[in-house]
Enzyme design. Structure first.
Site, PDB file in Angstrom:
ATOM      1  N   GLU A   1       0.727  -1.224  -0.122  1.00 47.65           N
ATOM      2  CA  GLU A   1      -0.411  -0.387  -0.075  1.00 47.65           C
ATOM      3  C   GLU A   1       1.137   1.205   0.006  1.00 47.65           C
ATOM      4  O   GLU A   1       0.786   2.141   0.833  1.00 47.65           O
ATOM      5  CB  GLU A   1      -0.962  -0.140   1.375  1.00 47.65           C
TER       6      GLU A   1
ATOM      7  N   GLU B   1      -5.708  -8.744  -0.046  1.00 45.76           N
ATOM      8  CA  GLU B   1      -6.447  -8.122   1.789  1.00 45.76           C
ATOM      9  C   GLU B   1      -7.753  -7.850   1.362  1.00 45.76           C
ATOM     10  O   GLU B   1      -7.986  -6.884   0.186  1.00 45.76           O
ATOM     11  CB  GLU B   1      -5.528  -7.179   2.545  1.00 45.76           C
TER      12      GLU B   1
END
Length: 454
Positions: free
Chosen positions: A131, A242
């Site tokens: 991320e 995720e």
């Protein structure tokens, strides 16, 4: 000889096509202490023995470095995985600048030397970063999500990791990068998708609070995110790295956090994909905040157990794969969502594609300094700030993607968190100008094309 060759090829294809299923594991326990080998092993074995389900035999890591070490000692998750026969999606924390990446690579090379083939045979892939693109986006900056990394940095780090594993037991390992779906559909990040073997997608409909995101919309929002990511991936495999729905926490838009909704999301999104696509659920047990994470995504609660908080049997699921049979209605919803978020060229409006607070676990040796982050070509003025982030300090430029501008006064943050994903930096806010219109249009075109085909 021919039969041996055929068998060898078959074995190779079997290994390549194997689907991995597991959870994300950070470097800390629920009380914020650093995980030891036994802590990792206990968690891995609990995942393998969860009541009502099976097959959770893989673990995704965020860093190669053992939490609490002042050096680049390899994570104790590795011997725990060897002992429990758990496969590993390795992670190298990429938001610590070049010094941090050097430490991660040193830990990776040390692990290869220390554990040899026992380690190498368990590795299903290597993720360079987690991320980092999101944290450097206008949304990530506005959310004070911590320091990220720019596309050029990540491409460089990916090349460095390929060089580091060449000629070792991991020379054949596939390399990817994990980021939010909103980061992948941003055209200014396409160089990263081009540099990897696979794309890791994080998607959380619960956080998409600017849209209708009640649990009844969870499946369609997830499928739309997956379709958009696949369109932007340039033909690369997309791994679901995720996703999840919180069992407790505040309401986010229309998204309510409770065990009933967490079960519905498990049935609607998890069950159709488990065993069909590489998938890592968030999460077995929450971490990083002394057992008081909110929202909480842990499916076993604050005490490690093999008994989940809700039924994991998939008995309520129709088991149609989200990865291959996304409804045209969901794709149309994706197109509408992308268009609504594209005002002024800013794809990531508030709440879209956010990840759980404090979820990251990038551990960089104490005292390691991260250098300033260079702005991508075309980026406007940037805010400056410094703050403590995990166990390292970073000072530099935080910028928004190419073509947008970021404004911010200098600031400082004292990050008591052990998470590399978020300190408490209060450095910037960002306002987007326009650069994503083209990439949004491309994503929309792809989405509509798939919808028409369906």
């Amino acid at each position: 000889m021919l039969s041996k060759t055929i068998l060898a090829i078959a074995a190779s294809l079997s290994t390549v096509s194997a689907v991995n299923q597991g959870f994300n594991y950070g470097a800390t326990n629920a009380d914020s202490s650093f995980r030891s080998q036994q802590d990792f092993q206990d968690a891995f074995e609990a995942a393998q023995s969860l009541v009502g389900t099976s097959g959770f035999t893989s673990a995704r890591l965020y860093t190669m470095i053992q939490g609490g070490s002042s050096t680049n000692e390899p994570t104790s998750a590795i011997p725990a995985a060897i002992a429990s026969k758990t496969t590993l999606l390795l992670g190298l924390w990429a938001s610590g600048g070049q010094d941090g990446m050097n430490a991660e690579i040193t830990a990776l090379k040390s692990a290869i030397q220390l554990y040899g083939d026992e380690f190498a045979k368990l590795v299903v892939g290597i993720s360079v970063g987690s991320e980092d693109l999101y944290r450097n986006s206008p949304t990530g900056i506005a959310a004070n999500s911590g320091y990220g990394a720019n596309p050029d940095d990540l491409v460089k780090y990916i090349s460095q990791v390929r060089t580091a594993i060449a000629g070792t037991g991991l020379s054949g390992a596939s390399i990817g990068h994990v980021d939010t779906w909103t980061a992948w559909v941003n055209g200014s990040n396409s160089a990263v998708a081009s540099a990897v073997d696979w794309v890791g997608m994080d998607a959380y409909p619960y956080f998409q609070s600017t849209e209708a995101n009640g649990i009844s919309e969870g499946k369609s929002l997830f499928n739309a995110a997956l379709a958009a990511t696949q369109s932007a991936a340039g033909g690369k495999d997309v791994w679901i790295t995720e996703t999840g729905w919180p069992v407790t926490g505040a309401t986010s838009g229309q998204g309510e956090a409770n065990t009933a909704n967490a079960k519905t999301y498990w049935d609607d999104v998890g069950c159709p994909n488990f065993g069909k696509v590489n998938m890592y659920w968030y999460t077995l047990q929450d971490q990083n905040a002394g057992g008081s994470v909110s929202p909480s995504f842990g499916i076993v609660g604050s005490t490690l157990s093999t008994t989940p908080l809700f039924d994991l049997s998939c008995s309520q699921s129709n088991n149609s794969s989200s990865a291959t049979s996304t409804a045209s209605g969901a794709l149309a919803s994706s197109a509408s969502s992308l268009a609504s978020q594209a005002t002024g060229g800013a794809l990531a409006s508030s709440g879209s594609g956010l990840s759980p607070s404090g979820m990251g676990n990038g551990i960089v040796p104490s005292g390691t300094a991260a250098s300033g982050y260079a702005a991508p070509s075309g980026t406007g003025s940037a805010g400056y700030g410094s703050g403590s982030n995990g166990t390292y300090t970073a000072t530099g430029i935080r910028t928004s993607p190419a073509g947008s501008t970021a404004t911010g006064s200098s600031g400082s943050g004292s990050g008591s968190s052990t998470s590399g994903s978020s300190g408490s930096s209060t450095t910037q806010s960002a306002s987007s100008a326009s650069s994503l219109t083209g990439s949004v249009a491309l994503a929309l075109g792809a989405v509509f094309a798939v919808a028409a085909a369906l």
